[in-house]
Design a protein around this motif. Structure first.
Motif, PDB file in Angstrom:
ATOM      1  N   ASP A 106       0.751  -1.112  -0.002  1.00 10.52           N
ATOM      2  CA  ASP A 106      -0.136  -0.114   0.131  1.00 10.52           C
ATOM      3  C   ASP A 106       0.892   1.232   0.109  1.00 10.52           C
ATOM      4  OD1 ASP A 106       0.969  -0.510   2.694  1.00 10.52           O
ATOM      5  OD2 ASP A 106      -1.075  -0.438   3.571  1.00 10.52           O
ATOM      6  N   VAL A 107       1.989   1.321   0.617  1.00 15.58           N
ATOM      7  CA  VAL A 107       2.623   2.487   0.589  1.00 15.58           C
ATOM      8  C   VAL A 107       3.582   2.731  -0.575  1.00 15.58           C
ATOM      9  CG1 VAL A 107       4.518   3.881   1.914  1.00 15.58           C
ATOM     10  CG2 VAL A 107       2.954   2.269   3.293  1.00 15.58           C
ATOM     11  N   ASN A 108       3.908   1.547  -1.375  1.00 13.21           N
ATOM     12  CA  ASN A 108       4.542   1.423  -2.566  1.00 13.21           C
ATOM     13  C   ASN A 108       3.669   2.284  -3.376  1.00 13.21           C
ATOM     14  OD1 ASN A 108       6.970   0.524  -1.792  1.00 13.21           O
ATOM     15  ND2 ASN A 108       6.419  -1.525  -2.717  1.00 13.21           N
ATOM     16  N   CYS A 109       2.356   1.821  -3.496  1.00 13.68           N
ATOM     17  CA  CYS A 109       1.104   2.343  -4.234  1.00 13.68           C
ATOM     18  C   CYS A 109       1.074   3.774  -3.932  1.00 13.68           C
ATOM     19  CB  CYS A 109      -0.116   1.563  -4.111  1.00 13.68           C
ATOM     20  SG  CYS A 109      -0.037  -0.213  -4.838  1.00 13.68           S
ATOM     21  N   ALA A 110       0.759   4.189  -2.801  1.00  9.78           N
ATOM     22  CA  ALA A 110       0.632   5.565  -2.394  1.00  9.78           C
ATOM     23  C   ALA A 110       1.741   6.607  -2.914  1.00  9.78           C
ATOM     24  CB  ALA A 110       0.600   5.838  -0.750  1.00  9.78           C
ATOM     25  N   GLU A 125      13.832  10.368  -7.090  1.00  5.32           N
ATOM     26  CA  GLU A 125      14.708  10.412  -5.715  1.00  5.32           C
ATOM     27  C   GLU A 125      13.926  10.771  -4.470  1.00  5.32           C
ATOM     28  OE1 GLU A 125      18.837  11.303  -5.301  1.00  5.32           O
ATOM     29  OE2 GLU A 125      18.993  11.953  -7.562  1.00  5.32           O
ATOM     30  N   VAL A 126      12.587  10.008  -4.395  1.00  2.66           N
ATOM     31  CA  VAL A 126      11.599  10.368  -3.459  1.00  2.66           C
ATOM     32  C   VAL A 126      11.356   9.297  -2.560  1.00  2.66           C
ATOM     33  CG1 VAL A 126       9.318  11.145  -3.103  1.00  2.66           C
ATOM     34  CG2 VAL A 126      10.409  11.875  -5.162  1.00  2.66           C
ATOM     35  N   SER A 143      12.487   4.200 -10.892  1.00  5.07           N
ATOM     36  CA  SER A 143      11.506   3.141 -10.592  1.00  5.07           C
ATOM     37  C   SER A 143      11.489   2.798  -9.170  1.00  5.07           C
ATOM     38  CB  SER A 143      11.510   2.127 -11.459  1.00  5.07           C
ATOM     39  OG  SER A 143      12.932   1.353 -11.032  1.00  5.07           O
ATOM     40  N   LEU A 144      10.677   1.936  -8.766  1.00  8.06           N
ATOM     41  CA  LEU A 144      10.538   1.532  -7.306  1.00  8.06           C
ATOM     42  C   LEU A 144      11.444   0.228  -7.200  1.00  8.06           C
ATOM     43  CD1 LEU A 144       6.459   1.468  -6.412  1.00  8.06           C
ATOM     44  CD2 LEU A 144       8.349   2.796  -5.297  1.00  8.06           C
ATOM     45  N   PRO A 145      12.395   0.359  -6.464  1.00  8.45           N
ATOM     46  CA  PRO A 145      13.376  -0.855  -6.065  1.00  8.45           C
ATOM     47  C   PRO A 145      12.489  -1.495  -4.963  1.00  8.45           C
ATOM     48  CG  PRO A 145      14.100   1.031  -4.843  1.00  8.45           C
ATOM     49  CD  PRO A 145      12.931   1.562  -5.564  1.00  8.45           C
TER      50      PRO A 145
END
Length: 287
Positions: A106-110, A125-126, A143-145
């Motif tokens: 859920d936090v990745n999605c947020a 870089e967030v 991207s999301l690691p």
């Protein structure tokens, strides 16, 4: 059209997005006990009904827990939801419904939602920190690691303290703040009312806030020393306090941070409770 689903410990949210990514249908249901009624069965029942009126062809799912987003399966979770580990959203939901699915924490999605359309729109870089019942995190660098165990951002379990046998989220979550308020002020005081007292310069409230911010800031300082992101986005219900909380938190982080030249910019999440729904469908969208 796209269907976004956000699974929490108490409720499941459903949102249909049109081709312009506007929410055109929204509904919620109570999260089933996952014993007598499986979560995926309830998702299938409601999504099937929604599909009678809205012909979506993909579903993005934001889910609590550590998610293997290759096999679309829950691999680790808090005990809040029974029988949750091993839930396979592709097999138990997507294949049954006949739609493509994407599933992530859920936090990745947020963070994906905020980086796409919210407070971190277009930024790189967030790091996103969600302060709520627990503390979750997600990092966006091109991207999301995800990590070898899909555990990037699981900061709630960090900063373990041996003396108190507590993790970061046990000391710094909003639930921890709520307990502290009730123990040190009075039982009927809500977190929202507490912040109102802080803004009115109530001495006791400000003392409690400062002690809680110290715990929150400790974790953020460790995070900044390791990742050194350009931006940190603060989400969760307390983000509604806006600049009042953000400025105090940033000041506490600067006070504790040993690297005084750090210039990480603090931002507030802006999509509120819908951030994870937007983020869940974002992998299907050509940006």
């Amino acid at each position: 059209m796209y269907l976004g689903i956000d699974i929490g410990g108490t409720s499941i949210k459903f949102a249909v997005f049109d081709d312009n990514y506007k929410i055109i249908h929204y509904e919620t249901c109570k999260t089933p006990d996952n014993v007598t009624v499986k979560i995926t069965d309830e998702m299938f029942r409601i999504a099937s009904k929604i599909r009678e009126s809205y012909n979506f062809n993909a579903a993005g799912i934001s889910a609590a827990g550590v998610i293997d987003n290759i096999n679309m399966e829950v691999i680790r979770a808090a005990p809040t939801i029974k029988n949750y580990v091993g839930t396979n959203f592709k097999k138990d939901f997507g294949d049954r419904l006949g739609v493509d699915v994407y599933v992530d924490n859920d936090v990745n999605c947020a963070l994906l939602g905020e980086q796409w359309l919210g407070g971190a729109k277009g930024l790189d870089e967030v790091f996103c920190m969600a302060l709520g019942t627990g503390i979750g995190g997600a990092y966006y660098l091109n991207s999301l690691p995800f990590g070898s165990n899909f555990g990037v951002g699981e900061i709630g379990a960090s900063v373990y303290d041996v003396e108190t046998d507590t993790t970061y989220e046990q000391r710094a979550s909003t639930i921890a703040l709520d307990r502290k308020i009730k123990a040190e002020m009075y039982d009927g005081l809500s977190v929202i009312e507490f912040f109102d007292l802080c803004k009115r310069e109530d001495t006791n409230a400000l003392k409690i806030l400062d002690e809680w911010l110290y715990e929150v800031a400790r974790g953020i300082v460790n995070l900044l020393c390791i990742l050194d992101p350009k931006y940190i986005v603060i989400g969760g219900a307390v983000s509604a306090q806006g600049d009042y909380l953000l400025n105090k938190l940033e000041a506490k982080v600067r006070e504790l941070h040993p690297i005084k030249i750090n210039k990480t910019k603090f931002l507030a999440a802006s999509l509120g409770n819908d951030a994870a729904l937007y983020g869940a469908i974002s992998p299907f969208v050509k940006k």
